[in-house]
Motif scaffolding. Structure first.
Motif, mmCIF file in Angstrom:
data_model
loop_
_atom_site.group_PDB
_atom_site.id
_atom_site.type_symbol
_atom_site.label_atom_id
_atom_site.label_comp_id
_atom_site.label_asym_id
_atom_site.label_seq_id
_atom_site.Cartn_x
_atom_site.Cartn_y
_atom_site.Cartn_z
ATOM 1 N N ASP A 40 -0.804 -6.699 -4.931
ATOM 2 C CA ASP A 40 0.344 -8.212 -5.497
ATOM 3 C C ASP A 40 -0.047 -7.194 -6.619
ATOM 4 O O ASP A 40 0.567 -6.370 -7.796
ATOM 5 C CB ASP A 40 0.302 -8.849 -4.835
ATOM 6 C CG ASP A 40 2.580 -9.699 -5.847
ATOM 7 O OD1 ASP A 40 3.195 -8.404 -5.170
ATOM 8 O OD2 ASP A 40 1.989 -10.509 -6.088
ATOM 9 N N PHE A 41 -0.883 -7.510 -7.432
ATOM 10 C CA PHE A 41 -0.916 -7.688 -8.829
ATOM 11 C C PHE A 41 -1.601 -6.052 -9.446
ATOM 12 O O PHE A 41 -0.916 -6.029 -10.072
ATOM 13 C CB PHE A 41 -2.663 -7.969 -9.328
ATOM 14 C CG PHE A 41 -3.483 -7.820 -10.387
ATOM 15 C CD1 PHE A 41 -2.089 -8.427 -10.923
ATOM 16 C CD2 PHE A 41 -4.404 -6.351 -10.914
ATOM 17 C CE1 PHE A 41 -3.141 -7.916 -12.674
ATOM 18 C CE2 PHE A 41 -4.416 -6.394 -12.276
ATOM 19 C CZ PHE A 41 -4.375 -6.694 -13.275
ATOM 20 N N LEU A 42 -1.666 -5.286 -8.562
ATOM 21 C CA LEU A 42 -1.582 -4.339 -8.471
ATOM 22 C C LEU A 42 -0.629 -3.503 -8.588
ATOM 23 O O LEU A 42 0.159 -2.399 -9.753
ATOM 24 C CB LEU A 42 -2.816 -2.626 -7.677
ATOM 25 C CG LEU A 42 -4.291 -3.199 -7.839
ATOM 26 C CD1 LEU A 42 -4.653 -3.037 -6.845
ATOM 27 C CD2 LEU A 42 -4.646 -2.585 -8.989
ATOM 28 N N LEU A 52 0.857 -0.924 0.234
ATOM 29 C CA LEU A 52 -0.331 0.048 -0.122
ATOM 30 C C LEU A 52 0.883 1.724 -0.162
ATOM 31 O O LEU A 52 0.459 2.549 -0.731
ATOM 32 C CB LEU A 52 -0.725 -0.144 1.025
ATOM 33 C CG LEU A 52 -2.187 -0.422 0.703
ATOM 34 C CD1 LEU A 52 -2.816 -1.089 2.568
ATOM 35 C CD2 LEU A 52 -3.441 -0.248 0.260
ATOM 36 N N LYS A 53 1.935 1.053 0.661
ATOM 37 C CA LYS A 53 3.135 2.664 0.798
ATOM 38 C C LYS A 53 3.753 2.518 -0.942
ATOM 39 O O LYS A 53 3.514 3.849 -1.263
ATOM 40 C CB LYS A 53 3.879 2.111 1.590
ATOM 41 C CG LYS A 53 3.743 2.221 3.554
ATOM 42 C CD LYS A 53 4.968 2.439 3.612
ATOM 43 C CE LYS A 53 4.218 1.873 5.622
ATOM 44 N NZ LYS A 53 4.859 1.749 6.703
ATOM 45 N N CYS A 54 3.774 1.527 -1.704
ATOM 46 C CA CYS A 54 4.605 1.533 -2.642
ATOM 47 C C CYS A 54 3.166 2.763 -3.583
ATOM 48 O O CYS A 54 3.644 3.317 -4.353
ATOM 49 C CB CYS A 54 4.716 0.372 -2.827
ATOM 50 S SG CYS A 54 6.878 -0.298 -2.289
ATOM 51 N N GLU A 73 3.921 -0.674 -11.656
ATOM 52 C CA GLU A 73 5.497 -1.035 -11.395
ATOM 53 C C GLU A 73 5.426 -0.998 -13.171
ATOM 54 O O GLU A 73 6.708 -0.456 -13.566
ATOM 55 C CB GLU A 73 6.048 -2.211 -10.852
ATOM 56 C CG GLU A 73 7.800 -2.025 -11.371
ATOM 57 C CD GLU A 73 7.936 -1.457 -10.353
ATOM 58 O OE1 GLU A 73 9.162 -0.316 -10.709
ATOM 59 O OE2 GLU A 73 7.436 -0.350 -8.893
ATOM 60 N N ALA A 74 5.238 -2.208 -14.083
ATOM 61 C CA ALA A 74 5.435 -2.437 -15.259
ATOM 62 C C ALA A 74 4.696 -1.152 -16.025
ATOM 63 O O ALA A 74 5.745 -1.046 -17.334
ATOM 64 C CB ALA A 74 4.582 -3.689 -15.504
ATOM 65 N N LEU A 75 4.196 -0.782 -15.832
ATOM 66 C CA LEU A 75 2.843 -0.115 -16.709
ATOM 67 C C LEU A 75 3.837 1.407 -16.570
ATOM 68 O O LEU A 75 4.230 2.211 -17.897
ATOM 69 C CB LEU A 75 1.463 0.130 -16.618
ATOM 70 C CG LEU A 75 0.725 -0.762 -16.900
ATOM 71 C CD1 LEU A 75 -0.835 -1.384 -16.941
ATOM 72 C CD2 LEU A 75 1.554 -1.458 -18.209
ATOM 73 N N PRO A 95 5.307 4.830 -19.620
ATOM 74 C CA PRO A 95 4.563 5.428 -19.725
ATOM 75 C C PRO A 95 3.343 4.846 -20.913
ATOM 76 O O PRO A 95 2.277 4.824 -20.940
ATOM 77 C CB PRO A 95 4.279 6.777 -19.458
ATOM 78 C CG PRO A 95 6.050 6.641 -18.760
ATOM 79 C CD PRO A 95 6.843 5.548 -19.547
ATOM 80 N N ASP A 96 4.076 4.549 -22.268
ATOM 81 C CA ASP A 96 3.079 4.249 -23.626
ATOM 82 C C ASP A 96 2.645 3.515 -23.582
ATOM 83 O O ASP A 96 1.502 3.109 -23.637
ATOM 84 C CB ASP A 96 4.315 4.864 -24.853
ATOM 85 C CG ASP A 96 4.665 5.635 -25.298
ATOM 86 O OD1 ASP A 96 3.968 7.025 -24.798
ATOM 87 O OD2 ASP A 96 6.108 5.910 -26.251
ATOM 88 N N VAL A 97 3.121 2.269 -22.921
ATOM 89 C CA VAL A 97 2.300 0.844 -22.778
ATOM 90 C C VAL A 97 1.210 0.862 -22.316
ATOM 91 O O VAL A 97 -0.033 -0.052 -22.221
ATOM 92 C CB VAL A 97 3.432 -0.221 -21.668
ATOM 93 C CG1 VAL A 97 3.029 -1.430 -21.984
ATOM 94 C CG2 VAL A 97 4.418 -0.243 -22.996
#
Length: 144
Positions: free
Chosen positions: A92-94, A21-23, A99-101, A106-108
């Motif tokens: 965890d999913f979010l 949640l902090k992240c 993180e990935a997006l 950011p274009d992804v």
């Protein structure tokens, strides 16, 4: 998680959830409250362009369903009641998703949003075309 486990000698989902949640709060520039707040849910939904009920967890679930992302392993009712395991699974999913997006490209993320909006529009068009097609079939066949 491995570092957390090594440091504390056990895995406490409550502590792990707080760390995630902090992240997420930091990534999305939302004040950390210690739980999955309506403000954080609203910010996540806002990222996906949700207009109706933006602070609703069900809206978030619908977004992922429309994108074709299978989250059937997460019981959203249990998340709403703060059940640690299902809250962890969603957080965890979010966290991995953002993180990935956001971090790498950011274009992804923007392409994902465009894909969601296109699918959403196609779904609305199919519903309206199906309704008009049903009306035409009814009027063409009259009393048959």
């Amino acid at each position: 998680l491995i570092h957390f486990y090594k440091r504390h000698g056990r895995m406490d989902l409550c502590d792990i959830n707080r760390n995630i949640l902090k992240c997420l709060s930091k990534k999305l520039d939302v004040k950390y409250t210690g739980d999955l707040s309506v403000e954080l849910i609203g910010k996540i939904n806002q990222k996906f362009g949700v207009v109706e009920h933006p602070q609703d967890l069900d809206s978030l679930q619908r977004v992922f369903h429309q994108l074709g992302i299978d989250l059937s392993h997460i019981d959203f009712q249990k998340v709403k009641s703060n059940e640690e395991l299902h809250t962890y699974l969603l957080l965890d999913f979010l966290n991995v998703l953002f993180e990935a997006l956001l971090a790498d490209n950011p274009d992804v993320f923007n392409q994902l949003l465009l894909s969601y909006r296109a699918k959403s529009l196609r779904g609305k068009n199919k519903k309206s075309s199906s309704k008009s097609s049903n009306r035409e079939d009814h009027s063409n066949h009259g009393g048959e």
